[in-house]
Design a protein around this motif. Sequence first.
Motif, PDB file in Angstrom:
ATOM      1  N   THR A 126       1.430  -1.214   0.199  1.00 33.91           N
ATOM      2  CA  THR A 126      -0.232   0.125  -0.631  1.00 33.91           C
ATOM      3  C   THR A 126       0.814   1.281   0.189  1.00 33.91           C
ATOM      4  O   THR A 126       2.362   0.947   0.065  1.00 33.91           O
ATOM      5  CB  THR A 126      -0.761   0.341   1.096  1.00 33.91           C
ATOM      6  N   ASN A 127       0.487   2.673  -0.405  1.00 33.26           N
ATOM      7  CA  ASN A 127       1.081   3.715   0.135  1.00 33.26           C
ATOM      8  C   ASN A 127       1.431   3.750   1.306  1.00 33.26           C
ATOM      9  O   ASN A 127       2.187   5.103   1.908  1.00 33.26           O
ATOM     10  CB  ASN A 127      -0.109   4.804  -0.541  1.00 33.26           C
ATOM     11  N   ALA A 159      -6.581  -0.954   2.500  1.00 35.52           N
ATOM     12  CA  ALA A 159      -5.224  -0.483   2.362  1.00 35.52           C
ATOM     13  C   ALA A 159      -4.933   0.549   1.408  1.00 35.52           C
ATOM     14  O   ALA A 159      -4.034   1.357   1.009  1.00 35.52           O
ATOM     15  CB  ALA A 159      -5.239  -2.309   0.682  1.00 35.52           C
ATOM     16  N   LEU A 160      -6.587   0.618   0.341  1.00 41.81           N
ATOM     17  CA  LEU A 160      -6.402   2.696  -0.380  1.00 41.81           C
ATOM     18  C   LEU A 160      -5.969   2.971   0.644  1.00 41.81           C
ATOM     19  O   LEU A 160      -5.410   4.181   0.188  1.00 41.81           O
ATOM     20  CB  LEU A 160      -7.513   2.121  -0.406  1.00 41.81           C
ATOM     21  N   GLY A 174      -3.822   3.018   2.945  1.00 41.28           N
ATOM     22  CA  GLY A 174      -2.394   2.912   3.897  1.00 41.28           C
ATOM     23  C   GLY A 174      -3.165   2.887   4.797  1.00 41.28           C
ATOM     24  O   GLY A 174      -1.333   2.795   6.037  1.00 41.28           O
ATOM     25  N   GLU A 211       0.883  -1.901   5.567  1.00 42.71           N
ATOM     26  CA  GLU A 211       1.849  -1.884   4.860  1.00 42.71           C
ATOM     27  C   GLU A 211       1.522  -2.764   3.624  1.00 42.71           C
ATOM     28  O   GLU A 211       1.850  -2.766   2.418  1.00 42.71           O
ATOM     29  CB  GLU A 211       3.452  -2.283   5.549  1.00 42.71           C
ATOM     30  N   HIS A 248      -7.188  -0.918  -9.051  1.00 45.02           N
ATOM     31  CA  HIS A 248      -6.434   0.250  -8.399  1.00 45.02           C
ATOM     32  C   HIS A 248      -5.102  -0.384  -8.387  1.00 45.02           C
ATOM     33  O   HIS A 248      -3.458   0.561  -8.342  1.00 45.02           O
ATOM     34  CB  HIS A 248      -6.745  -0.696  -6.709  1.00 45.02           C
ATOM     35  N   ARG A 264      -2.338   3.174  -7.037  1.00 42.27           N
ATOM     36  CA  ARG A 264      -2.855   2.956  -5.654  1.00 42.27           C
ATOM     37  C   ARG A 264      -1.870   2.139  -4.910  1.00 42.27           C
ATOM     38  O   ARG A 264      -2.068   2.182  -3.322  1.00 42.27           O
ATOM     39  CB  ARG A 264      -4.459   3.125  -5.417  1.00 42.27           C
ATOM     40  N   LEU A 265      -2.151   0.918  -5.555  1.00 42.58           N
ATOM     41  CA  LEU A 265      -1.442  -0.497  -4.814  1.00 42.58           C
ATOM     42  C   LEU A 265      -0.207  -0.334  -6.094  1.00 42.58           C
ATOM     43  O   LEU A 265      -0.548  -0.520  -6.778  1.00 42.58           O
ATOM     44  CB  LEU A 265      -2.557  -1.568  -4.697  1.00 42.58           C
TER      45      LEU A 265
END
Length: 329
Positions: free
Chosen positions: A136-137, A199-200, A202, A205, A218, A223-224
């Motif tokens: 994720t971010n 997850a989107l 954040g 991790e 995504h 985004r992922l």
Amino acid sequence: MAFPFRPTLLAATVAAGLLAAAALPVAAADNYPSRPIHLIVAYPTGGISDTVARALGERLSAQMGTSVVVENKAGAGGSIGIDAVAKAAPDGYTLGFASTSPLTLNPHVGHVNYDPQKDVAPVMSVMYSPVLVIATNGFSGKGFADVVGQARARPGSVRWATSGLGTVGHVVLEQIRQKSKADITLIPYKGAGQQMNDALGGQFEVMSTNASPALTQHMQAGRLRALAVGAPRRLESLPQVPTLAELGYPKANMTSTFGVFAPGKTPAAIIDRLNAELNKALAGPEVHERLLKGGEVPTGGTAAQFARAIREEYAENARIVKEAGIKAE
């Protein structure tokens, strides 16, 4: 499989009666199907399994000349849907679409109300769904090696989400933790929907999850990020992403296999007919292209091949669960 009791033949009339009774399954198979088929999907609507099952249902309906009614019975990692199949009449009019986990993994990590080796008959493997390790971010590393490196350098700092305890994604993580000796924090969700939402945002991790059209969108939007994949080989859609086996984690290199199942005592003639029709449907562009678009890999094959693969997976999962001490909620 339990065989029917056959009394001693005492008279010609008894013998004739037994022969007539024995012929009933054959006659039923010859006339099959004569009414609508009920296809139970062991997961919620909207996911890749639901999409594929409905596409298969449409093709079976067209090929076999009867309607196929799809019903979603989600819950307990697919066990609720498979339980409904196991308890249905073994006449070919109730089928199930699910991953193999309700037969090969769930019985080892929790209680199920069916005998996975007797009450359900494998009909055909439809696809395998790669298990992707996604950043994720909230993850600052560049590649999979950084997941392990950061977890070793700062124990507990890497949070790894799965869609639930005892799922394939959880097993993948446990295999990685065992091999790497890294202190990775498990974050188990109760389903993939909330896992994806967080997850989107954040909220952790890393996560392990099956391929899906939504996940692909995504990743394409940035985004992922895919760090690794559980699959026999690299995916055509993600050629730059290494398999977990390539990264040194062959035992974690797992996929989720999905297929069609029938009640355990369904006549072999009906299983064979369904298998032939399903292979035909899978080869058609309506289903085949839909699978590839979602990141899935079509399989197919005989019922016997599918049954053998399930027996092997059941034994392997028993070993993995015992060694890792995995338990469901």
